[in-house]
Design a protein around this motif. Structure first.
Motif, mmCIF file in Angstrom:
data_model
loop_
_atom_site.group_PDB
_atom_site.id
_atom_site.type_symbol
_atom_site.label_atom_id
_atom_site.label_comp_id
_atom_site.label_asym_id
_atom_site.label_seq_id
_atom_site.Cartn_x
_atom_site.Cartn_y
_atom_site.Cartn_z
ATOM 1 N N ASP A 16 -15.020 12.376 -24.730
ATOM 2 C CA ASP A 16 -15.526 11.017 -24.512
ATOM 3 C C ASP A 16 -16.191 10.464 -25.771
ATOM 4 O O ASP A 16 -16.057 9.280 -26.090
ATOM 5 C CB ASP A 16 -16.528 10.988 -23.346
ATOM 6 C CG ASP A 16 -15.807 10.962 -21.998
ATOM 7 O OD1 ASP A 16 -14.557 10.872 -21.992
ATOM 8 O OD2 ASP A 16 -16.489 11.030 -20.961
ATOM 9 N N ALA A 38 -15.265 7.099 -27.580
ATOM 10 C CA ALA A 38 -16.276 6.053 -27.755
ATOM 11 C C ALA A 38 -16.383 5.670 -29.232
ATOM 12 O O ALA A 38 -16.415 4.480 -29.577
ATOM 13 C CB ALA A 38 -17.628 6.537 -27.230
ATOM 14 N N SER A 82 -20.963 -4.891 -23.871
ATOM 15 C CA SER A 82 -20.177 -4.569 -22.675
ATOM 16 C C SER A 82 -19.531 -3.198 -22.813
ATOM 17 O O SER A 82 -19.549 -2.380 -21.892
ATOM 18 C CB SER A 82 -19.097 -5.625 -22.450
ATOM 19 O OG SER A 82 -19.684 -6.906 -22.316
ATOM 20 N N LEU A 83 -18.962 -2.972 -23.990
ATOM 21 C CA LEU A 83 -18.327 -1.682 -24.253
ATOM 22 C C LEU A 83 -19.318 -0.542 -24.059
ATOM 23 O O LEU A 83 -19.030 0.449 -23.372
ATOM 24 C CB LEU A 83 -17.788 -1.681 -25.688
ATOM 25 C CG LEU A 83 -17.095 -0.426 -26.198
ATOM 26 C CD1 LEU A 83 -15.846 -0.135 -25.396
ATOM 27 C CD2 LEU A 83 -16.730 -0.587 -27.674
ATOM 28 N N ASP A 101 -22.117 -0.655 -22.408
ATOM 29 C CA ASP A 101 -22.494 -0.589 -20.985
ATOM 30 C C ASP A 101 -21.506 0.289 -20.228
ATOM 31 O O ASP A 101 -21.885 1.128 -19.414
ATOM 32 C CB ASP A 101 -22.489 -1.993 -20.366
ATOM 33 C CG ASP A 101 -23.720 -2.816 -20.784
ATOM 34 O OD1 ASP A 101 -24.670 -2.221 -21.336
ATOM 35 O OD2 ASP A 101 -23.715 -4.039 -20.542
ATOM 36 N N GLY A 102 -20.233 0.069 -20.516
ATOM 37 C CA GLY A 102 -19.199 0.869 -19.862
ATOM 38 C C GLY A 102 -19.317 2.337 -20.199
ATOM 39 O O GLY A 102 -19.201 3.203 -19.323
ATOM 40 N N VAL A 103 -19.582 2.614 -21.459
ATOM 41 C CA VAL A 103 -19.734 4.005 -21.897
ATOM 42 C C VAL A 103 -20.950 4.634 -21.222
ATOM 43 O O VAL A 103 -20.900 5.776 -20.743
ATOM 44 C CB VAL A 103 -19.870 4.087 -23.431
ATOM 45 C CG1 VAL A 103 -20.269 5.483 -23.872
ATOM 46 C CG2 VAL A 103 -18.565 3.668 -24.107
ATOM 47 N N ARG A 146 -20.313 5.632 -17.749
ATOM 48 C CA ARG A 146 -19.550 6.891 -17.726
ATOM 49 C C ARG A 146 -20.483 8.079 -17.923
ATOM 50 O O ARG A 146 -20.346 9.127 -17.295
ATOM 51 C CB ARG A 146 -18.507 6.850 -18.848
ATOM 52 C CG ARG A 146 -17.468 7.928 -18.766
ATOM 53 C CD ARG A 146 -16.251 7.526 -19.579
ATOM 54 N NE ARG A 146 -15.967 6.104 -19.407
ATOM 55 C CZ ARG A 146 -14.763 5.600 -19.174
ATOM 56 N NH1 ARG A 146 -13.721 6.421 -19.070
ATOM 57 N NH2 ARG A 146 -14.577 4.310 -19.057
ATOM 58 N N PHE A 206 -9.275 3.951 -23.021
ATOM 59 C CA PHE A 206 -10.696 4.254 -22.811
ATOM 60 C C PHE A 206 -11.568 3.060 -23.198
ATOM 61 O O PHE A 206 -12.435 2.625 -22.445
ATOM 62 C CB PHE A 206 -11.091 5.477 -23.644
ATOM 63 C CG PHE A 206 -12.565 5.802 -23.626
ATOM 64 C CD1 PHE A 206 -13.069 6.805 -22.798
ATOM 65 C CD2 PHE A 206 -13.471 5.115 -24.456
ATOM 66 C CE1 PHE A 206 -14.430 7.111 -22.787
ATOM 67 C CE2 PHE A 206 -14.834 5.413 -24.441
ATOM 68 C CZ PHE A 206 -15.310 6.409 -23.606
ATOM 69 N N SER A 241 -13.740 0.762 -20.642
ATOM 70 C CA SER A 241 -15.192 0.702 -20.791
ATOM 71 C C SER A 241 -15.652 -0.735 -20.950
ATOM 72 O O SER A 241 -16.626 -1.166 -20.321
ATOM 73 C CB SER A 241 -15.637 1.515 -22.008
ATOM 74 O OG SER A 241 -15.227 2.862 -21.869
#
Lengths: 174, 174
Positions: free
Chosen positions: A130, A134, A161-162, A164-166, A169, B157, B161
């Motif tokens: 991950d 990322a 946003s990116l 936040d998504g990470v 996860r 990915f 995300s």
DNA sequence: ACCTGAACACCGTTCAAGT
DNA sequence: ACCTGAACACCGTTCAAGT
């Protein structure tokens, strides 16, 4: 080898100056040579080709992108800062984007930058896989924002946003 | 005008063929002319400059990127599909990336694509401003993934995300 | 080891002149 | 309206020859 390396260094610096002034078009072997008081043909003793010189120049400016210290506790601001530094370096030297279109860069400076980014992501607690994804996503977005001329507030939105998504996860794992 | 427009269309198609075969370097007015059975100088009757022709060619291939229908209910898969379509178009015609480095593209096809993306984002329920930022983020990421040669799973990915982050923002509003 | 001169095979663009 | 020929001011790269 010591003398020659110095010369190559000078040549790269002069090439960067030329590129910064007039973009990729203005880097010609003849112009570069005359700026250094030398024949175009003479440059080929120090450098393989114009193409190669361009890649060397691109890696050099990549190396001027500051790498923030890793000891801070917050990974998000570090990632944001790195993305911002990279983006502004690319905007300051737009010819690096042109260089990337001719060949994927992987000079030492570029690799050091990528590894630093990866280290930050791993420090956040993500799995190795991950973290790799990322880190790649952050460079991808930074590079894209430079090429697409994305305005700064939009960049900020996308990156937040990116991340936040990470982060979601990451939270899902614990 | 009818005849001339046809000629310009032919010239653009031939230019695209040349660009697809050998990249941006292989588009020369002389080569293009000879492929069309014409002098290099004659091209300037139909087209302002090589630079301009390149932009026309780029907008033309941008127009070949399929725009998915808007009537589906799910905005996420539509956004993912659009990003993927754009990325693969850029990888199929890498010279478009080079064209972008010389000047920000904003031909009609490119604009139509952007507006379609925006429409999808607005249909998701985001505010106008957030939709604009989300749409820009998606193109930025798609363009970046092509230039940075980001491998497909990494792209997935990053995009997931990003959309997770956007979705969280959306959920927070209701 | 490092550089020059000359040459080769190209460029983009302009412009008078042709049809 | 559309095209040619010739010219101008450039290119990257190679290579014998010089020092």
């Amino acid at each position: 080898m010591p003398r020659d390396v110095l010369h190559q260094e000078q040549i790269i610096q002069a090439a960067i100056a030329l590129l910064d002034e007039g973009g990729i078009e203005s880097l010609s072997m003849r112009r570069l040579g005359s700026r250094l008081g030398i024949t175009a043909a003479a440059l080929y003793w120090h450098v393989k080709s114009r193409h190669d010189l361009l890649l060397l120049a691109a890696d050099t400016v990549w190396g001027r992108t500051p790498l923030p210290a890793l000891d801070g506790l917050e990974w998000r601001p570090v990632l944001l800062a790195m993305a911002d530094n990279l983006r502004s370096m690319l905007l300051r030297h737009p010819w690096t984007l042109a260089a990337m279109t001719v060949q994927p860069l992987d000079g030492p400076a570029r690799n050091r930058h990528d590894e630093h980014l990866l280290a930050v992501c791993e420090a956040s607690g993500l799995t190795r896989r991950d973290a790799e994804q990322a880190a790649q996503s952050v460079v991808t977005f930074a590079i894209g924002s430079a090429l697409a001329a994305t305005p700064r507030p939009y960049v900020s939105f996308g990156l937040q946003s990116l991340l936040d998504g990470v982060e979601a996860r990451l939270a899902a794992r614990t």
